[in-house]
Design an enzyme around this catalytic site. Structure first.
Site, PDB file in Angstrom:
ATOM      1  N   ASP A   1      -7.966   8.271  -0.564  1.00 58.53           N
ATOM      2  CA  ASP A   1      -8.743   7.269   0.399  1.00 58.53           C
ATOM      3  C   ASP A   1      -8.577   7.458   1.964  1.00 58.53           C
ATOM      4  O   ASP A   1      -9.306   6.774   2.573  1.00 58.53           O
ATOM      5  CB  ASP A   1      -7.994   5.798   0.227  1.00 58.53           C
ATOM      6  CG  ASP A   1      -8.503   4.947  -0.931  1.00 58.53           C
ATOM      7  OD1 ASP A   1      -9.478   5.545  -1.781  1.00 58.53           O
ATOM      8  OD2 ASP A   1      -8.066   4.015  -1.277  1.00 58.53           O
TER       9      ASP A   1
ATOM     10  N   GLU B   1      -5.881   4.093  -7.478  1.00 60.18           N
ATOM     11  CA  GLU B   1      -6.990   4.686  -6.794  1.00 60.18           C
ATOM     12  C   GLU B   1      -8.161   4.975  -7.756  1.00 60.18           C
ATOM     13  O   GLU B   1      -8.926   4.134  -8.389  1.00 60.18           O
ATOM     14  CB  GLU B   1      -6.811   5.735  -5.970  1.00 60.18           C
ATOM     15  CG  GLU B   1      -7.492   6.217  -4.847  1.00 60.18           C
ATOM     16  CD  GLU B   1      -9.038   6.241  -5.038  1.00 60.18           C
ATOM     17  OE1 GLU B   1      -9.562   5.048  -4.674  1.00 60.18           O
ATOM     18  OE2 GLU B   1      -9.688   7.325  -5.163  1.00 60.18           O
TER      19      GLU B   1
ATOM     20  N   THR C   1      -8.926   0.167 -10.225  1.00 59.65           N
ATOM     21  CA  THR C   1      -8.152  -0.826  -9.740  1.00 59.65           C
ATOM     22  C   THR C   1      -8.298  -2.154 -10.523  1.00 59.65           C
ATOM     23  O   THR C   1      -9.111  -2.277 -11.531  1.00 59.65           O
ATOM     24  CB  THR C   1      -8.615  -1.204  -8.191  1.00 59.65           C
ATOM     25  OG1 THR C   1      -8.738   0.051  -7.399  1.00 59.65           O
ATOM     26  CG2 THR C   1      -8.490  -2.373  -7.474  1.00 59.65           C
TER      27      THR C   1
ATOM     28  N   ARG D   1       0.662  -1.225  -0.042  1.00 58.25           N
ATOM     29  CA  ARG D   1       0.041   0.102  -0.111  1.00 58.25           C
ATOM     30  C   ARG D   1       0.767   1.197   0.024  1.00 58.25           C
ATOM     31  O   ARG D   1       1.950   1.219   0.710  1.00 58.25           O
ATOM     32  CB  ARG D   1      -0.834  -0.142   1.332  1.00 58.25           C
ATOM     33  CG  ARG D   1      -1.837   1.099   1.343  1.00 58.25           C
ATOM     34  CD  ARG D   1      -3.146   0.954   0.183  1.00 58.25           C
ATOM     35  NE  ARG D   1      -4.073   1.871   0.605  1.00 58.25           N
ATOM     36  CZ  ARG D   1      -5.176   1.860  -0.084  1.00 58.25           C
ATOM     37  NH1 ARG D   1      -5.169   1.502  -1.424  1.00 58.25           N
ATOM     38  NH2 ARG D   1      -6.139   2.676   0.001  1.00 58.25           N
TER      39      ARG D   1
ATOM     40  N   GLY E   1     -13.478  -2.065  -7.476  1.00 60.70           N
ATOM     41  CA  GLY E   1     -14.614  -1.480  -7.374  1.00 60.70           C
ATOM     42  C   GLY E   1     -14.758  -0.622  -6.180  1.00 60.70           C
ATOM     43  O   GLY E   1     -15.960  -0.536  -5.741  1.00 60.70           O
ATOM     44  N   GLY E   2     -13.666  -0.180  -5.751  1.00 59.59           N
ATOM     45  CA  GLY E   2     -13.757   0.861  -4.360  1.00 59.59           C
ATOM     46  C   GLY E   2     -14.236   0.066  -3.466  1.00 59.59           C
ATOM     47  O   GLY E   2     -14.164  -1.134  -3.218  1.00 59.59           O
TER      48      GLY E   2
ATOM     49  N   SER F   1      -7.910   1.137   2.722  1.00 52.22           N
ATOM     50  CA  SER F   1      -8.411   0.612   1.305  1.00 52.22           C
ATOM     51  C   SER F   1      -9.577  -0.273   1.712  1.00 52.22           C
ATOM     52  O   SER F   1      -9.949  -0.575   3.003  1.00 52.22           O
ATOM     53  CB  SER F   1      -7.183  -0.243   0.907  1.00 52.22           C
ATOM     54  OG  SER F   1      -7.694  -0.875  -0.037  1.00 52.22           O
ATOM     55  N   SER F   2     -10.361  -0.621   0.546  1.00 52.99           N
ATOM     56  CA  SER F   2     -11.330  -1.844   0.693  1.00 52.99           C
ATOM     57  C   SER F   2     -10.933  -3.016  -0.121  1.00 52.99           C
ATOM     58  O   SER F   2     -11.731  -3.700  -0.177  1.00 52.99           O
ATOM     59  CB  SER F   2     -12.495  -1.173  -0.216  1.00 52.99           C
ATOM     60  OG  SER F   2     -13.030  -0.123   0.659  1.00 52.99           O
TER      61      SER F   2
HETATM   62  N1  GLU Z   1      -8.341   2.953  -3.710  1.00 56.15           N
HETATM   63  C1  GLU Z   1      -9.340   1.976  -3.547  1.00 56.15           C
HETATM   64  C2  GLU Z   1      -8.999   0.970  -2.502  1.00 56.15           C
HETATM   65  O1  GLU Z   1      -7.927   0.971  -2.066  1.00 56.15           O
HETATM   66  C3  GLU Z   1      -9.639   0.942  -4.548  1.00 56.15           C
HETATM   67  C4  GLU Z   1     -10.394   1.689  -5.830  1.00 56.15           C
HETATM   68  C5  GLU Z   1     -10.901   0.730  -6.665  1.00 56.15           C
HETATM   69  O2  GLU Z   1     -11.268  -0.358  -6.397  1.00 56.15           O
HETATM   70  O3  GLU Z   1     -11.038   1.241  -7.927  1.00 56.15           O
HETATM   71  O4  GLU Z   1      -9.998   0.778  -1.670  1.00 56.15           O
END
Ligand code: GLU
Length: 586
Positions: free
Chosen positions: A447, A427, A407, A117, A494-495, A472-473
């Site tokens: 984030d 991101e 991502t 990360r 997908g965030g 993060s997710s």
């Molecule tokens: N930056 C996001 C994260 O680390 C991921 C973004 C994405 O999935 O497009 O959770």
């Protein structure tokens, strides 16, 4: 449940949204997601008994497959594929970003996680994203430019993984990407559409703009041959001189100089920040789900803990009896997700910087108490974070902001049965929109929570702090069956929706025994704490879920799942039909 063909959906969705009054377009109340939906295809499932590679782009999958066929390890294949993805899928990941990976060592039956990360530059303060009026900045004002660029972590993480589990030489893993970068590849529809959609944001840096918009107006066209000699020469350097040549010397100078000189929105990164970056190994977070063992990434990602909290609560309900077509199942899944997201928003962050409950959030009794709050028929009016069995040294405020995504995920199995499940990110789509030496820099600082504290002044766990990793997710995951054998490798882009996407795949496989091809085509239904979100092809679920008391949003959902399932001595791999990836196995 109605299953519309995806081609129908894309044409009809606008109509549905207008004529179906209780349902709103997905992003109406949320920020628009920059990784736009760019169409879908049918799922092609690859079968194999020896090797399997699934990534979000055909070139990257082919390269990973070739490496595996030559006897390379899953780690070798993942690195080579990642270097290709940075070229062919620049909107999603690259050496200017970071990643998390799970690695399963088949011989010793051990699982490791790697944390690549990005970290915040040391000098950034908690008010980085607060404007002059004391309000959070507009998302893209913060994200585009140098301000949100974190120290990239991917190269150090790949180096660490390779030292421990690589077999082929570091240098040769770079050749495929170098070759494709020099010879060129055909721009895919998705890349072209996404560039065009980001046209205005590229104004922040004219050199980057001209790279992707050669006449300064029109994005690289679908099918056009695109090469990137600068990227090739950057890769040559790292291939020959190792990761140090990225974090120190000319390359680090170039990155720092670029970040600090973006007109209007410079960043604060220094050469010390670059030289000081460290990848880390961390314990995986694992939990039981109906006799299976689900292992995923721990903090600073909230992905694993949130996923396992939801599964822990769902164990109290007989989803199998209700079935996949029953709105009640999705109501219960949504309620468990709401409870888990409330904990996520309050407690999860970089454990090296804040006092987080970590594993205490997975305490079985605690999750039982949380699950007892769920009414199987009616949505809770309000949901708040619980009190896990953990002695806090500080109190934490909640941060429920939802950020847009950029991502990619890959799932790989080598000839010895070793596995890599790796999610990699810059991101937002195209990250900061600023390129240096042929690759895009991330905007991962966004984030973090934009506001450092809540209205009563209580600090948020995920506030900006120098040197810290943003929450993060991402949820690269490996599931083991009751005998301890690999059962599934999964992860997604997908965030914060990643958590719901991965969750659905696990439930489809374990509770409903639905084959991977079908589970990838079914509509997404998930809850991130604010609204229940339903993908357009699941439209007929919207009204019944509304009747359970949910506020429902319907729209496109741009997941990027890469899944492998194991049955006996066979593996079945498939990539998300919502993106352009493929699976190849043998
Ligand atoms: N930056 C996001 C994260 O680390 C991921 C973004 C994405 O999935 O497009 O959770």
């Amino acid at each position: 449940m109605i299953f519309l063909r995806f081609s129908q959906i894309l044409g009809l969705s606008a109509l549905f949204l207008l004529s179906f009054s209780p349902v709103m377009a997905l992003e109406e109340k949320l920020r628009p997601a920059p990784e736009i939906a760019t169409g879908t295809s049918s799922v092609k499932v690859a079968q194999g008994s020896q090797i399997m590679a699934v990534t979000a782009h055909p070139e990257a999958t082919r390269v990973a497959y070739d490496i595996l066929k030559r006897g390379g390890t899953a780690v070798d294949a993942a690195i080579a594929a990642q270097l290709v993805l940075g070229l062919v899928e620049p909107q999603s990941s690259g050496i200017g970003g970071g990643a998390f990976a799970l690695y399963y060592d088949a011989e010793h039956r051990q699982l490791f996680t790697f944390d690549g990360r990005e970290t915040a530059p040391q000098t950034v303060g908690s008010h980085l994203f607060v404007d002059e009026d004391g309000k959070p900045m507009n998302f893209f004002d913060a994200a585009v430019g140098g301000r949100a660029v974190c120290v990239p972590g991917l190269v150090r993480m790949m180096e660490m993984m390779h030292r421990m589990y690589g077999d082929l030489s570091w240098r040769e893993l770079f050749y495929p990407a170098i070759q494709i970068a020099e010879r060129g590849f055909n721009v895919t529809p998705r890349l072209s559409k996404m560039l065009q959609a980001s046209n205005r944001r590229f104004e922040v840096d004219i050199k980057t703009k001209l790279h992707f918009f050669p006449d300064s107006k029109n994005a690289l066209k679908e099918g056009a041959l695109y090469n990137n000699n600068k990227y090739a020469s950057t890769l040559r350097q790292i291939a020959t001189n190792g990761a140090d040549s990225f974090y120190t010397g000319k390359m680090a100078n170039d990155i720092v100089a670029k970040v600090r000189s973006v007109p209007g929105n410079p960043g604060q990164m220094t050469l010390e920040d670059m030289a000081g970056y460290r990848a880390k190994m961390r314990d995986a977070v694992c939990g039981d789900y109906r006799g299976y063992k689900v292992c995923s990434m721990g903090e600073p990602s909230s992905g694993g803990l949130t996923l396992l909290q939801i599964l822990g609560m769902l164990e109290q309900f007989n989803l199998k009896a209700y079935g996949a077509e029953n709105p009640k199942s999705w109501h219960i899944i949504s309620e468990a997700s709401r409870l888990a997201f409330a904990d996520r928003n309050k407690y999860m962050a970089d454990p090296d910087f804040v006092d987080t409950p970590g594993q205490a959030l997975l305490d079985k009794n605690y999750l039982k108490t949380r699950a007892a709050l769920i009414n199987a028929d009616k949505a809770m009016l309000e949901v708040s974070a619980g009190t896990p069995p953990y002695e806090f040294k500080t109190s934490m405020a909640s941060d429920s902001s939802i950020k847009p995504p950029g991502t990619t995920h890959m799932s790989i199995v080598d000839m010895s049965g070793n596995i890599v499940s790796m999610t990699s990110s810059i991101e937002s789509a195209f990250g900061s929109h600023v390129m240096v030496n042929g690759f895009l820099l991330n905007n991962q600082l966004t984030d973090f929570a934009f506001m450092p504290a809540d209205e009563s002044g209580v600090q948020k766990a995920n506030r900006v702090q120098g040197g810290k990793r943003p929450r993060s997710s991402m949820a690269p995951t490996i599931v083991f069956d009751p005998k301890g054998q690999p059962f599934m490798v999964v992860g997604s882009a997908g965030g914060s929706r990643i958590i719901g996407f991965v969750l659905e795949q696990i439930i489809h496989a374990i509770d409903w025994v639905i084959p991977v091809g079908e589970s990838l085509s079914r509509p997404h239904i998930l809850h991130r704490g604010k609204k229940l979100e339903v993908e357009v092809n699941g439209l007929d679920m919207a009204e019944p879920l509304k009747n359970h008391g949910h506020a429902v949003l319907v729209g496109e959902m741009n997941s990027g799942l890469s899944v492998i399932r194991f049955y006996g001595d066979q593996m079945y791999g498939a990539a998300d039909p919502r993106r352009e990836g493929i699976a190849l196995g043998e």
